[in-house]
Design an enzyme around this catalytic site. Structure first.
Site, mmCIF file in Angstrom:
data_model
loop_
_atom_site.group_PDB
_atom_site.id
_atom_site.type_symbol
_atom_site.label_atom_id
_atom_site.label_comp_id
_atom_site.label_asym_id
_atom_site.label_seq_id
_atom_site.Cartn_x
_atom_site.Cartn_y
_atom_site.Cartn_z
ATOM 1 N N GLU A 43 0.829 -1.205 0.000
ATOM 2 C CA GLU A 43 0.000 0.000 0.000
ATOM 3 C C GLU A 43 0.862 1.252 0.000
ATOM 4 O O GLU A 43 2.004 1.255 0.468
ATOM 5 C CB GLU A 43 -0.971 -0.005 1.195
ATOM 6 C CG GLU A 43 -0.334 -0.342 2.546
ATOM 7 C CD GLU A 43 -0.203 0.842 3.484
ATOM 8 O OE1 GLU A 43 -0.028 1.966 2.976
ATOM 9 O OE2 GLU A 43 -0.231 0.641 4.700
ATOM 10 N N ARG A 68 0.629 -2.459 12.361
ATOM 11 C CA ARG A 68 -0.156 -3.385 11.541
ATOM 12 C C ARG A 68 -0.586 -2.760 10.216
ATOM 13 O O ARG A 68 -1.709 -2.898 9.754
ATOM 14 C CB ARG A 68 -1.358 -3.935 12.318
ATOM 15 C CG ARG A 68 -0.962 -4.622 13.606
ATOM 16 C CD ARG A 68 -2.124 -5.293 14.282
ATOM 17 N NE ARG A 68 -2.412 -6.587 13.694
ATOM 18 C CZ ARG A 68 -1.762 -7.719 13.982
ATOM 19 N NH1 ARG A 68 -0.748 -7.706 14.836
ATOM 20 N NH2 ARG A 68 -2.119 -8.850 13.425
ATOM 21 N N CYS A 73 7.662 -1.182 -1.707
ATOM 22 C CA CYS A 73 8.751 -2.158 -1.716
ATOM 23 C C CYS A 73 9.837 -1.882 -0.698
ATOM 24 O O CYS A 73 10.325 -2.800 -0.025
ATOM 25 C CB CYS A 73 9.362 -2.277 -3.106
ATOM 26 S SG CYS A 73 10.289 -0.815 -3.671
ATOM 27 N N HIS A 111 13.277 -0.170 -7.213
ATOM 28 C CA HIS A 111 12.701 -1.295 -6.474
ATOM 29 C C HIS A 111 13.774 -1.912 -5.591
ATOM 30 O O HIS A 111 14.950 -1.937 -5.944
ATOM 31 C CB HIS A 111 12.156 -2.336 -7.463
ATOM 32 C CG HIS A 111 11.577 -3.551 -6.810
ATOM 33 N ND1 HIS A 111 10.528 -3.486 -5.927
ATOM 34 C CD2 HIS A 111 11.914 -4.875 -6.904
ATOM 35 C CE1 HIS A 111 10.223 -4.711 -5.516
ATOM 36 N NE2 HIS A 111 11.058 -5.559 -6.086
ATOM 37 N N ASP A 128 10.802 -11.691 -2.494
ATOM 38 C CA ASP A 128 10.214 -10.384 -2.768
ATOM 39 C C ASP A 128 8.780 -10.360 -2.255
ATOM 40 O O ASP A 128 7.927 -11.107 -2.742
ATOM 41 C CB ASP A 128 10.238 -10.103 -4.279
ATOM 42 C CG ASP A 128 10.156 -8.622 -4.605
ATOM 43 O OD1 ASP A 128 9.458 -7.906 -3.873
ATOM 44 O OD2 ASP A 128 10.781 -8.197 -5.592
#
Length: 280
Positions: A43, A68, A73, A111, A128
């Site tokens: 997210e 939580r 990435c 990334h 990943d």
């Protein structure tokens, strides 16, 4: 070492519903990656809620374990690396550039992915948990043949020097389509600060266009983008339009375990994002 780390690791395992593995071997790595993908959402809500994104191990653990929440990435794979190391895996951070439309490569440090070594003589593995819709299982990093995964057929292919593979770069492909170009040289978490800053501020980044929250399910994927809830089951997509702020907040709670006191603004810089989770 942080004296609270052992308790935090226990809480991390509880967060993803995983037992502590008996040894850091390949089956344990596969189980941890799957549990992470199905419980911790990919997210970008912090970008749209005006929350700071801090690429430090304690901050990442605080957000993902205590808070939580999920992340993109840098946060997801950054935290996963801490968990794996604490469990005895040998982990190296790697930078990658995402393949965009027309074969265009994204920025350096686009990334963050992980090279993971296990104690059973297999691997090394490409793990990943932060590339959106990607492989369910770790991939053999040195294997140049097709690797079958519940989410598709993956291949890791060498990039020749004339195509820009000066450092032993490899392309990761899914069903024949290149996903990202991986540089095998070891990196540190601080190295990714520039990439994270770009993706949280640039109108050219997919992350600034609209809020997205997404995770794996046993049968596919579930994604919330703005007020649209998309579920993928067995390759079939179903879209539901949510009405009212309370219904959207409830969807964050029920489908992703994310408790928000307010909704991120819809839209963002540039055109509206698509329903698929951005990668990176």
């Amino acid at each position: 070492m942080d004296p609270q780390l052992p308790q935090t690791i226990d809480a991390y395992l509880e967060r993803i519903g995983a037992p502590r593995p008996a040894r850091p071997d390949a089956p344990a790595l596969r189980e941890l990656q799957l549990r992470h993908l199905t419980t911790v959402p990919f997210e970008n809500l912090s970008i749209h809620l005006g929350e700071d994104i801090v690429l430090e191990e304690k901050a990442l653990l605080d957000k993902i374990v205590a808070g939580r929440r999920g992340g993109f990435c840098y946060e997801l794979n950054g935290a996963f690396a801490v968990l794996l190391r604490a469990l005895g895996f040998r982990v190296t951070l790697l930078q990658a550039r995402v393949h965009g439309d027309g074969g265009r490569l994204g920025i350096p440090y686009d990334h963050l992915a992980l090279r993971v070594e296990t104690d059973d003589g297999t691997g090394p593995w490409l793990a990943d948990v932060g590339f959106g819709d990607h492989a369910e299982r770790p991939l053999l990093l040195d294997d140049r043949t097709d690797q079958q995964d519940p989410r598709g057929t993956f291949r890791i292919a060498r990039v020749h020097a004339e195509a820009g593979g000066d450092h032993g770069d490899v392309d990761v492909l899914r069903d024949g389509a290149p996903q990202f170009r991986l540089d095998p040289r070891p990196r540190a978490l601080d190295d990714f600060r520039g990439g994270a800053w770009y993706h949280r501020t640039s109108p050219d980044s997919g992350f600034t266009r609209a809020p997205v929250c997404s995770r794996f399910t046993a049968t596919g994927r579930i994604t919330l983008s703005g007020r649209r809830l998309l579920t993928t089951v067995g390759g079939e997509r179903h879209e539901t339009r949510l009405e009212g702020d309370e219904e959207v907040l409830a969807a964050y709670r029920e489908h992703f375990g994310v408790l928000l006191d307010r909704l991120p603004p819809e839209g963002g810089v540039g055109v509206e994002a698509g329903l698929s989770a951005p990668n990176g």
